[in-house]
Write an enzyme that holds these catalytic residues in place. Structure first.
Site, PDB file in Angstrom:
ATOM      1  N   LYS A  33       0.818  -1.224   0.000  1.00  0.00           N
ATOM      2  CA  LYS A  33       0.000   0.000   0.000  1.00  0.00           C
ATOM      3  C   LYS A  33       0.848   1.270   0.000  1.00  0.00           C
ATOM      4  O   LYS A  33       0.443   2.291  -0.543  1.00  0.00           O
ATOM      5  CB  LYS A  33      -0.975  -0.009   1.173  1.00  0.00           C
ATOM      6  CG  LYS A  33      -2.030  -1.101   1.010  1.00  0.00           C
ATOM      7  CD  LYS A  33      -3.030  -1.137   2.138  1.00  0.00           C
ATOM      8  CE  LYS A  33      -3.900  -2.383   2.007  1.00  0.00           C
ATOM      9  NZ  LYS A  33      -4.878  -2.519   3.060  1.00  0.00           N
ATOM     10  N   ASP A  44      -9.788   2.003   2.482  1.00  0.00           N
ATOM     11  CA  ASP A  44      -9.823   1.210   3.723  1.00  0.00           C
ATOM     12  C   ASP A  44     -10.405   2.024   4.876  1.00  0.00           C
ATOM     13  O   ASP A  44     -11.280   1.547   5.610  1.00  0.00           O
ATOM     14  CB  ASP A  44      -8.399   0.788   4.131  1.00  0.00           C
ATOM     15  CG  ASP A  44      -7.886  -0.386   3.323  1.00  0.00           C
ATOM     16  OD1 ASP A  44      -8.703  -1.200   2.856  1.00  0.00           O
ATOM     17  OD2 ASP A  44      -6.652  -0.498   3.170  1.00  0.00           O
TER      18      ASP A  44
HETATM   19  P1  NDP Z   1       1.159  -3.498   9.483  1.00  0.00           P
HETATM   20  O1  NDP Z   1       2.147  -4.557   9.145  1.00  0.00           O
HETATM   21  O2  NDP Z   1       1.335  -2.131   8.915  1.00  0.00           O
HETATM   22  O3  NDP Z   1       1.118  -3.333  11.109  1.00  0.00           O
HETATM   23  C1  NDP Z   1       1.068  -4.442  11.933  1.00  0.00           C
HETATM   24  C2  NDP Z   1       0.766  -4.002  13.387  1.00  0.00           C
HETATM   25  O4  NDP Z   1       0.473  -5.187  14.106  1.00  0.00           O
HETATM   26  C3  NDP Z   1       1.914  -3.316  14.122  1.00  0.00           C
HETATM   27  O5  NDP Z   1       1.388  -2.331  14.981  1.00  0.00           O
HETATM   28  C4  NDP Z   1       2.532  -4.464  14.935  1.00  0.00           C
HETATM   29  O6  NDP Z   1       3.175  -4.053  16.135  1.00  0.00           O
HETATM   30  C5  NDP Z   1       1.302  -5.247  15.277  1.00  0.00           C
HETATM   31  N1  NDP Z   1       1.515  -6.666  15.568  1.00  0.00           N
HETATM   32  C6  NDP Z   1       1.863  -7.645  14.693  1.00  0.00           C
HETATM   33  N2  NDP Z   1       1.902  -8.844  15.342  1.00  0.00           N
HETATM   34  C7  NDP Z   1       1.552  -8.600  16.623  1.00  0.00           C
HETATM   35  C8  NDP Z   1       1.412  -9.421  17.785  1.00  0.00           C
HETATM   36  N3  NDP Z   1       1.635 -10.745  17.743  1.00  0.00           N
HETATM   37  N4  NDP Z   1       1.039  -8.848  18.954  1.00  0.00           N
HETATM   38  C9  NDP Z   1       0.787  -7.512  19.009  1.00  0.00           C
HETATM   39  N5  NDP Z   1       0.923  -6.673  17.956  1.00  0.00           N
HETATM   40  C10 NDP Z   1       1.309  -7.217  16.776  1.00  0.00           C
HETATM   41  O7  NDP Z   1      -0.282  -4.118   9.141  1.00  0.00           O
HETATM   42  P2  NDP Z   1      -1.561  -3.438   8.451  1.00  0.00           P
HETATM   43  O8  NDP Z   1      -1.924  -2.199   9.192  1.00  0.00           O
HETATM   44  O9  NDP Z   1      -1.357  -3.357   6.984  1.00  0.00           O
HETATM   45  O10 NDP Z   1      -2.687  -4.585   8.670  1.00  0.00           O
HETATM   46  C11 NDP Z   1      -3.122  -4.943   9.970  1.00  0.00           C
HETATM   47  C12 NDP Z   1      -4.227  -6.003   9.876  1.00  0.00           C
HETATM   48  O11 NDP Z   1      -5.385  -5.460   9.258  1.00  0.00           O
HETATM   49  C13 NDP Z   1      -3.871  -7.226   9.046  1.00  0.00           C
HETATM   50  O12 NDP Z   1      -4.282  -8.360   9.774  1.00  0.00           O
HETATM   51  C14 NDP Z   1      -4.694  -7.069   7.775  1.00  0.00           C
HETATM   52  O13 NDP Z   1      -5.036  -8.332   7.222  1.00  0.00           O
HETATM   53  C15 NDP Z   1      -5.926  -6.359   8.302  1.00  0.00           C
HETATM   54  N6  NDP Z   1      -6.669  -5.545   7.284  1.00  0.00           N
HETATM   55  C16 NDP Z   1      -8.004  -5.802   7.053  1.00  0.00           C
HETATM   56  C17 NDP Z   1      -8.738  -5.046   6.114  1.00  0.00           C
HETATM   57  C18 NDP Z   1     -10.190  -5.346   5.838  1.00  0.00           C
HETATM   58  O14 NDP Z   1     -10.720  -4.929   4.797  1.00  0.00           O
HETATM   59  N7  NDP Z   1     -10.913  -6.007   6.708  1.00  0.00           N
HETATM   60  C19 NDP Z   1      -8.110  -3.956   5.354  1.00  0.00           C
HETATM   61  C20 NDP Z   1      -6.713  -3.729   5.709  1.00  0.00           C
HETATM   62  C21 NDP Z   1      -6.042  -4.520   6.630  1.00  0.00           C
HETATM   63  P3  NDP Z   1       4.754  -3.618  16.189  1.00  0.00           P
HETATM   64  O15 NDP Z   1       4.811  -2.184  15.739  1.00  0.00           O
HETATM   65  O16 NDP Z   1       5.110  -3.793  17.610  1.00  0.00           O
HETATM   66  O17 NDP Z   1       5.475  -4.557  15.269  1.00  0.00           O
END
Ligand code: NDP
Length: 271
Positions: free
Chosen positions: A64, A100
């Site tokens: 994105k 989104d």
């Molecule tokens: P990013 O990779 O940009 O961010 C991931 C975030 O998740 C970070 O804040 C990270 O924390 C945190 N994280 C990852 N693993 C863990 C864990 N085990 N415990 C706690 N925190 C964790 O992801 P996106 O923002 O692109 O996407 C996030 C989610 O949203 C995805 O699951 C995606 O599939 C979903 N999504 C759904 C949509 C829909 O239409 N329903 C649309 C867009 C996204 P840290 O900074 O500490 O690493």
């Protein structure tokens, strides 16, 4: 001539966007098709789009930000959000939008309350936090690590790490009250993790009115916990649907009625 669209991502095989958009094209009698395209390198998005000769596309994880860089013209909100998930070709220039965040906003409209706790500080949390604040919600972010929170804090959002809230709890300090708690992390997507320590969630969930996860397809540990605490829950299907409807309007220059698009897409998702 038949119009063509695609979704780019890595992985992309799981995407329900082709099913949704093709159902809407069929329902409206539009000669168009929508496919999937696995894209390993985001840097090749623009050349791949032109090489395929398509009219528009959606972009999913992890491209994105690359999609933002690929555009000739950006919608002001997409620019602010720093992420593009919808590309439209107009006069051989590439226009970029973020659907989104407005999709999420529509998805949470049925839930009461204005105080929102977003779990996570990634790309989706960023665009969502901005639109929620612009709409009048009071947004707090809670993230596992500090690094991604700094830009939110610089933008005036209240931010906490898991560690700060855990030490507040161990000092018996009361936590703030939130109406809606939303999982915007990828915890629970392909694993069985909660998005924040159970102690924190068990302190904030009972005071909330509802818990929402943007992950869809299965019940995440977060939603299972919220349900066990007696809270109304919703998964990410409604956001998926709403962002798709908005993207469809961009693809077709707002020429078709939302209700027909929505009925077709809901049917495709069996919602
Ligand atoms: P990013 O990779 O940009 O961010 C991931 C975030 O998740 C970070 O804040 C990270 O924390 C945190 N994280 C990852 N693993 C863990 C864990 N085990 N415990 C706690 N925190 C964790 O992801 P996106 O923002 O692109 O996407 C996030 C989610 O949203 C995805 O699951 C995606 O599939 C979903 N999504 C759904 C949509 C829909 O239409 N329903 C649309 C867009 C996204 P840290 O900074 O500490 O690493």
């Amino acid at each position: 001539m038949r119009s063509r669209y695609a979704i780019f991502g890595n992985p992309v095989s799981h995407s329900l966007s082709p099913r949704m958009h093709n159902a809407a094209f069929r329902a409206l009698g539009i000669d168009a098709c929508y496919g999937r395209r696995h894209l390993a390198e985001g840097a090749r998005l623009r050349e791949t789009f032109w090489a395929l000769g398509i009219d528009g596309a959606n972009v999913t994880v992890p491209h994105k930000e690359a999609a933002l860089a690929a555009c000739d013209l950006l919608d002001p909100f997409a620019q602010k959000a720093g992420a593009v998930n919808t590309l439209v070709r107009r006069d051989n220039t590439l226009h970029g939008y973020n659907t989104d965040a407005p999709g999420f906003l529509k998805a949470i409209a049925p839930f009461a309350g204005t105080r929102v706790l977003l779990l996570g500080a990634g790309g989706t949390a960023r665009s969502t936090a901005i639109i929620l604040r612009e709409t009048g919600y009071d947004v707090t972010l809670l993230n596992r690590s500090e690094a991604r929170l700094s830009t939110f804090a610089a933008d005036g959002f209240t931010t906490h790490t898991h560690a700060t809230l855990l030490s507040a709890l161990s000092a018996s300090e009361p936590l703030a009250h939130y109406d809606l708690i939303v999982n915007m992390t990828s915890a629970g997507l392909n694993d069985h993790h909660l998005p924040a320590p159970r102690t924190i969630l068990e302190a904030v969930i009972p005071q909330s009115t509802a818990c929402i996860d943007i992950i869809y397809g299965h019940e995440t540990p977060f939603l299972a916990l919220a349900r066990s605490l007696g809270k109304p829950t919703a998964n990410g299907e409604e956001m998926l649907l709403q962002q798709g409807i908005i993207a469809f309007h961009f693809f077709t220059d707002n020429r078709y009625p939302s209700d027909t698009i929505e009925t077709a897409m809901r049917g495709a998702l069996a919602l």
